[in-house]
Design a protein around this motif. Sequence first.
Motif, PDB file in Angstrom:
ATOM      1  N   UNK A 297       0.840  -1.200   0.000  1.00  9.39           N
ATOM      2  CA  UNK A 297       0.000   0.000   0.000  1.00  9.39           C
ATOM      3  C   UNK A 297       0.874   1.247   0.000  1.00  9.39           C
ATOM      4  N   UNK A 298       0.432   2.264  -0.724  1.00 13.49           N
ATOM      5  CA  UNK A 298       1.229   3.482  -0.886  1.00 13.49           C
ATOM      6  C   UNK A 298       1.507   4.181   0.437  1.00 13.49           C
ATOM      7  N   UNK A 299       0.609   4.061   1.402  1.00 19.72           N
ATOM      8  CA  UNK A 299       0.796   4.782   2.662  1.00 19.72           C
ATOM      9  C   UNK A 299       2.014   4.298   3.446  1.00 19.72           C
ATOM     10  N   UNK A 300       2.597   3.175   3.054  1.00 21.45           N
ATOM     11  CA  UNK A 300       3.781   2.667   3.755  1.00 21.45           C
ATOM     12  C   UNK A 300       5.085   2.956   3.009  1.00 21.45           C
ATOM     13  N   UNK A 301       5.009   3.735   1.926  1.00 24.72           N
ATOM     14  CA  UNK A 301       6.223   4.046   1.165  1.00 24.72           C
ATOM     15  C   UNK A 301       7.257   4.764   2.031  1.00 24.72           C
ATOM     16  N   UNK A 302       6.825   5.630   2.928  1.00 21.24           N
ATOM     17  CA  UNK A 302       7.766   6.342   3.803  1.00 21.24           C
ATOM     18  C   UNK A 302       8.520   5.405   4.722  1.00 21.24           C
ATOM     19  N   UNK A 303       7.886   4.315   5.162  1.00 23.12           N
ATOM     20  CA  UNK A 303       8.554   3.353   6.042  1.00 23.12           C
ATOM     21  C   UNK A 303       9.649   2.586   5.303  1.00 23.12           C
ATOM     22  N   UNK A 304       9.502   2.464   3.986  1.00 24.25           N
ATOM     23  CA  UNK A 304      10.509   1.751   3.208  1.00 24.25           C
ATOM     24  C   UNK A 304      11.865   2.459   3.275  1.00 24.25           C
ATOM     25  N   UNK A 305      11.870   3.783   3.313  1.00 19.30           N
ATOM     26  CA  UNK A 305      13.126   4.535   3.329  1.00 19.30           C
ATOM     27  C   UNK A 305      14.003   4.176   4.519  1.00 19.30           C
ATOM     28  N   UNK A 306      13.409   3.801   5.634  1.00 24.54           N
ATOM     29  CA  UNK A 306      14.157   3.590   6.871  1.00 24.54           C
ATOM     30  C   UNK A 306      14.183   2.131   7.323  1.00 24.54           C
ATOM     31  N   UNK A 307      13.664   1.230   6.502  1.00 30.98           N
ATOM     32  CA  UNK A 307      13.608  -0.167   6.922  1.00 30.98           C
ATOM     33  C   UNK A 307      15.004  -0.788   7.019  1.00 30.98           C
ATOM     34  N   UNK A 308      15.142  -1.740   7.898  1.00 29.87           N
ATOM     35  CA  UNK A 308      16.380  -2.519   8.017  1.00 29.87           C
ATOM     36  C   UNK A 308      16.213  -3.924   7.424  1.00 29.87           C
ATOM     37  N   UNK A 309      15.071  -4.182   6.824  1.00 33.27           N
ATOM     38  CA  UNK A 309      14.796  -5.515   6.282  1.00 33.27           C
ATOM     39  C   UNK A 309      15.830  -5.904   5.240  1.00 33.27           C
ATOM     40  N   UNK A 310      16.212  -7.173   5.256  1.00 37.28           N
ATOM     41  CA  UNK A 310      17.140  -7.671   4.246  1.00 37.28           C
ATOM     42  C   UNK A 310      16.495  -7.758   2.881  1.00 37.28           C
ATOM     43  N   UNK A 311      15.192  -8.117   2.854  1.00 36.66           N
ATOM     44  CA  UNK A 311      14.440  -8.259   1.602  1.00 36.66           C
ATOM     45  C   UNK A 311      13.068  -7.630   1.797  1.00 36.66           C
ATOM     46  N   UNK A 312      12.617  -6.889   0.785  1.00 37.69           N
ATOM     47  CA  UNK A 312      11.262  -6.342   0.808  1.00 37.69           C
ATOM     48  C   UNK A 312      10.571  -6.714  -0.505  1.00 37.69           C
ATOM     49  N   UNK A 313       9.399  -7.327  -0.389  1.00 37.61           N
ATOM     50  CA  UNK A 313       8.556  -7.612  -1.537  1.00 37.61           C
ATOM     51  C   UNK A 313       7.723  -6.362  -1.816  1.00 37.61           C
ATOM     52  N   UNK A 314       7.768  -5.862  -3.045  1.00 36.10           N
ATOM     53  CA  UNK A 314       7.098  -4.611  -3.384  1.00 36.10           C
ATOM     54  C   UNK A 314       6.215  -4.828  -4.612  1.00 36.10           C
ATOM     55  N   UNK A 315       4.963  -4.374  -4.540  1.00 37.12           N
ATOM     56  CA  UNK A 315       4.086  -4.419  -5.712  1.00 37.12           C
ATOM     57  C   UNK A 315       4.678  -3.557  -6.823  1.00 37.12           C
ATOM     58  N   UNK A 316       4.726  -4.092  -8.029  1.00 41.34           N
ATOM     59  CA  UNK A 316       5.460  -3.414  -9.105  1.00 41.34           C
ATOM     60  C   UNK A 316       4.838  -2.068  -9.511  1.00 41.34           C
ATOM     61  N   UNK A 317       3.595  -1.785  -9.083  1.00 38.90           N
ATOM     62  CA  UNK A 317       3.015  -0.475  -9.394  1.00 38.90           C
ATOM     63  C   UNK A 317       3.744   0.661  -8.675  1.00 38.90           C
ATOM     64  N   UNK A 318       4.552   0.314  -7.663  1.00 41.72           N
ATOM     65  CA  UNK A 318       5.328   1.328  -6.940  1.00 41.72           C
ATOM     66  C   UNK A 318       6.781   1.411  -7.421  1.00 41.72           C
ATOM     67  N   UNK A 319       7.100   0.764  -8.524  1.00 43.22           N
ATOM     68  CA  UNK A 319       8.492   0.635  -8.968  1.00 43.22           C
ATOM     69  C   UNK A 319       9.190   1.982  -9.146  1.00 43.22           C
ATOM     70  N   UNK A 320       8.459   3.010  -9.559  1.00 41.22           N
ATOM     71  CA  UNK A 320       9.074   4.319  -9.815  1.00 41.22           C
ATOM     72  C   UNK A 320       9.000   5.261  -8.619  1.00 41.22           C
ATOM     73  N   UNK A 321       8.583   4.751  -7.467  1.00 37.69           N
ATOM     74  CA  UNK A 321       8.435   5.600  -6.275  1.00 37.69           C
ATOM     75  C   UNK A 321       9.354   5.157  -5.140  1.00 37.69           C
ATOM     76  N   UNK A 322      10.226   4.225  -5.385  1.00 32.22           N
ATOM     77  CA  UNK A 322      10.946   3.575  -4.295  1.00 32.22           C
ATOM     78  C   UNK A 322      12.178   4.349  -3.854  1.00 32.22           C
TER      79      UNK A 322
END
Length: 336
Positions: free
Chosen positions: A48-73
């Motif tokens: 979901x788009x509302x979690x894009x901000x959390x992606x910037x600071x994640x420590x996860x080794x792997x993140x599965x991302x819906x490809x509709x967000x490919x240009x926003x990462x």
Amino acid sequence: MTTLDCIINAIEARQAVANKTSLQTNIKIDGVASLVAAQPNQLAFLAQAKYLGELEHTKAGVVLVSDKFANMLKAPTATQIVLVKDAYLAYACVSTLFTPAVLATVHPSAVIDSSSTLGQAVSVGAYAVIGAGAVIGDGVHIGAGAVIGDGVHIGAGSDIAAMVHIGADCHIGEQVRIHSHASIGSEGFGFAPFAGDGGVRWQRIAQLGRVVIGNRVRIGSNTCIDRGAVDDTIIADDVIIDNLVQIAHNVHIGQGTAIAAKVGIAGSTKIGKNCIIGGAVGINGHLSIADNVTLTGMSMVISDITESGTYSSGTVAMPQANWRRAAVKFRKLGEK
């Protein structure tokens, strides 16, 4: 623990992975967590788009991302991004890799009739009972205290949790999950009234049918599915049923239908394929509901539904004073 390569294989059973050629597939992952809580040895997902901000600071080794967000990462360089068509579905596929394994053992306190048949790699918990003539398929797990009646068939890969009761001669398909304290194949609520001393009395009608459950069905805790009176109660393939649902005798549920908690379905009703039934819905008996029908929470169905679509009848919450005024007006609509 598993590798990213195994994770990708699990996802590709359901959908394509967009960027697998650029990934370091030997990364080891030992769990799943949210974007905020994940550590370098864990996997997270972004659907979901509302979690894009959390992606910037994640420590996860792997993140599965819906490809509709490919240009926003905007992700940390240490995080591997795996683009998929549907990140939530991909996460669902991956989650099964981290469930605890069940050892194929038969507890010495289990009571297993000598005429029953157990397949390979079957697990039977403490004090479970398996009745005469029961057939248990390969890889089935039967939890502690479960009761499997005479003549029951359970298909390969099914999981019967602790304290489940399955009545005589019922048929359970493959890869079915039945959660604790569910009752499958108890006697349906069938009685014929007659006049007796002091008023109405009730003659019990013996329930002679079965419950027949298809493949890949999920049945929640404390759900009850009654056996048929004469014909069978039938739950088709890929149906998912939440906790605390009552399904009466001779009901038919079509393939792929989802039923939320506290739904009550009265006897001999037929529900179509791919329906969604919200929480606390009540459905009268001897009705027919078409395929692809959605019933929103707390709806009451008292007549057939012949066309697909969304149906509602529950009254939404509102401030009490407003509700009282609305109730008065509604009551007056019924006056002559």
